[in-house]
Design an enzyme around this catalytic site. Structure first.
Site, PDB file in Angstrom:
ATOM      1  N   GLU A  15       3.399  -5.332   8.694  1.00  0.00           N
ATOM      2  CA  GLU A  15       2.353  -4.303   9.233  1.00  0.00           C
ATOM      3  C   GLU A  15       2.827  -3.688  10.234  1.00  0.00           C
ATOM      4  O   GLU A  15       2.432  -2.565  10.912  1.00  0.00           O
ATOM      5  CB  GLU A  15       0.744  -4.366   8.771  1.00  0.00           C
ATOM      6  CG  GLU A  15       0.852  -4.230   7.349  1.00  0.00           C
ATOM      7  CD  GLU A  15       0.764  -5.274   6.786  1.00  0.00           C
ATOM      8  OE1 GLU A  15       0.524  -5.769   5.690  1.00  0.00           O
ATOM      9  OE2 GLU A  15       1.216  -6.453   7.186  1.00  0.00           O
ATOM     10  N   GLY A  30       0.730  -1.170   0.272  1.00  0.00           N
ATOM     11  CA  GLY A  30       0.154  -0.168  -0.331  1.00  0.00           C
ATOM     12  C   GLY A  30       0.790   1.422   0.118  1.00  0.00           C
ATOM     13  O   GLY A  30       2.238   1.020   0.615  1.00  0.00           O
TER      14      GLY A  30
END
Length: 385
Positions: free
Chosen positions: A142, A72
């Protein structure tokens, strides 16, 4: 064969129609093919069009340059931190897209050369065939930046052997191409110098017949043998530690095992865990454990809630602090809040897992004849609604 190239204005994604083959190229090599709002929209547009096109049989996806996709666009999230739900549309579209990638009705092949991390790996792992090389690097990092394992990875990681999923999700450990095949996260290993020729042969095949596609890939693939020092050879100890019921117990177990001969690899693992956001570790752990009893649609709906609640800083602003520390300012010194695992309150943790009201949940198609419904523009989140 006739070749038609479909491009966007910015050309962040290229779509080529070559006979019965459709080729997607993630086309931001200087940015390691990050997944932006435009990328998500174009991928969904191409995949829907081609699934409905009887002339399209085989879908190939690759990344331009030295990366498949680094995941992302973190700067996009960071820049939107002061505007309410500035990234809601791209988040909704990405999770909706993830469902369709997992359940796609045409043969898909990912040609993965270089970095494939986080959301980028969600364009690789669910494919019918995912081809990796000695230059492939995979990770789900993450938690280290205050986020959680997203884009369907609570579902994917929870289904890996033993407790490998908890290990990968919590530590963000990197796997190479051979390890990906051994772990079941990729289907074939092909030396990087052969990847362009494999792509040509798949295009020449001009068919999506699954066994024929598999045969072509196997002509180029080689048997793998993971390195002696691979963490995958530490599975017994890994499973023992990462099977514990809390993150604190996992760390305690690792600390105890680290004193034993042959467990030097645990030192870096412990250091990584202790550097990561405490709240993100707790969220990631609970999400993967819950996923063991959830189907794909339940996992994606849950992850959509988690993502929105984290971006909304419902219980912590760690995601923005992590992006600042590791991507924007690059001082590598995040100040997590709360600062330790012990300070994470269970009641607050549960807030980010609470279901939304039904109308505000991610819409996963139930019937096959309406599987491309439930788009963002048809949701109550869309401005016109």
């Amino acid at each position: 064969m006739a070749k038609e190239v479909i491009t966007s204005d910015e050309q962040v994604v290229l779509g080529e129609e070559i006979g019965h083959v459709r080729l997607i190229t993630l086309n931001q090599p200087r940015r390691l093919n990050v997944i932006s709002s435009k990328v998500v929209s174009l991928l969904a547009e191409y995949l829907e069009k081609w699934e409905k096109d009887d002339d399209a049989e085989l879908i190939l996806i690759k990344g331009a340059g030295r990366a498949f996709s680094a995941g992302g666009d973190l700067k996009m999230f960071y820049d939107g931190r002061t505007s309410k739900d500035s990234c809601l549309e791209v988040v909704y579209r990405m999770y909706w897209l993830c469902y369709h990638i997992h359940t796609y009705q045409k043969t898909q092949v990912a040609l993965v050369h270089g970095i494939s991390m986080g959301g980028g790996a969600s364009l690789m792992v669910p494919m019918k065939f995912s081809v990796v090389t000695e230059k492939t690097v995979f990770a789900t990092p993450e938690a280290s930046i205050g986020f959680h394992t997203d884009c369907g990875f609570s579902y994917i990681l929870s289904r890996l052997p033993g407790h490998l999923g908890e290990y990968l999700g919590l530590t963000g450990a990197r796997l190479n191409g051979k390890e990906l095949v051994a772990a079941g996260l990729a289907t074939h290993f092909v030396p990087s110098e052969k990847l362009p020729e494999l792509e040509k042969q798949l295009i020449s095949l001009n068919s999506g017949e699954e066994n024929a596609v598999k045969s072509v890939i196997e002509e180029f693939s080689v048997d793998i043998q993971i390195d002696e020092g691979s963490v995958l050879n530490k599975r017994a100890t890994m499973d023992e530690c990462f099977s514990k019921e809390t993150v604190e117990d996992i760390i305690s177990s690792l600390e105890a095992e680290a004193t034993q001969e042959g467990n030097d690899w645990m030192t870096a693992t412990l250091q990584g865990l202790k550097r990561s956001s405490p709240i993100a570790l707790k969220i990631t752990f609970q999400s993967i454990r819950e996923a063991r009893k959830q189907i794909l649609s339940e996992c994606l709906k849950k992850e959509f809630r988690l993502t929105m609640n984290i971006l909304r800083t419902v219980i912590s602003g760690d995601v923005y602090e992590g992006i600042r520390a590791f991507t924007i300012d690059k001082d590598n010194s995040p100040k997590w809040d709360p600062s330790t695992l012990e300070k994470v309150e269970a009641e607050k943790l549960n807030l980010v897992f609470q279901p939304f009201e039904e109308d505000w949940e991610l819409k996963i198609p139930i019937r096959e004849d309406s599987r491309w419904e439930g788009k963002y523009e048809d949701s109550p989140y869309a401005p016109s609604k």
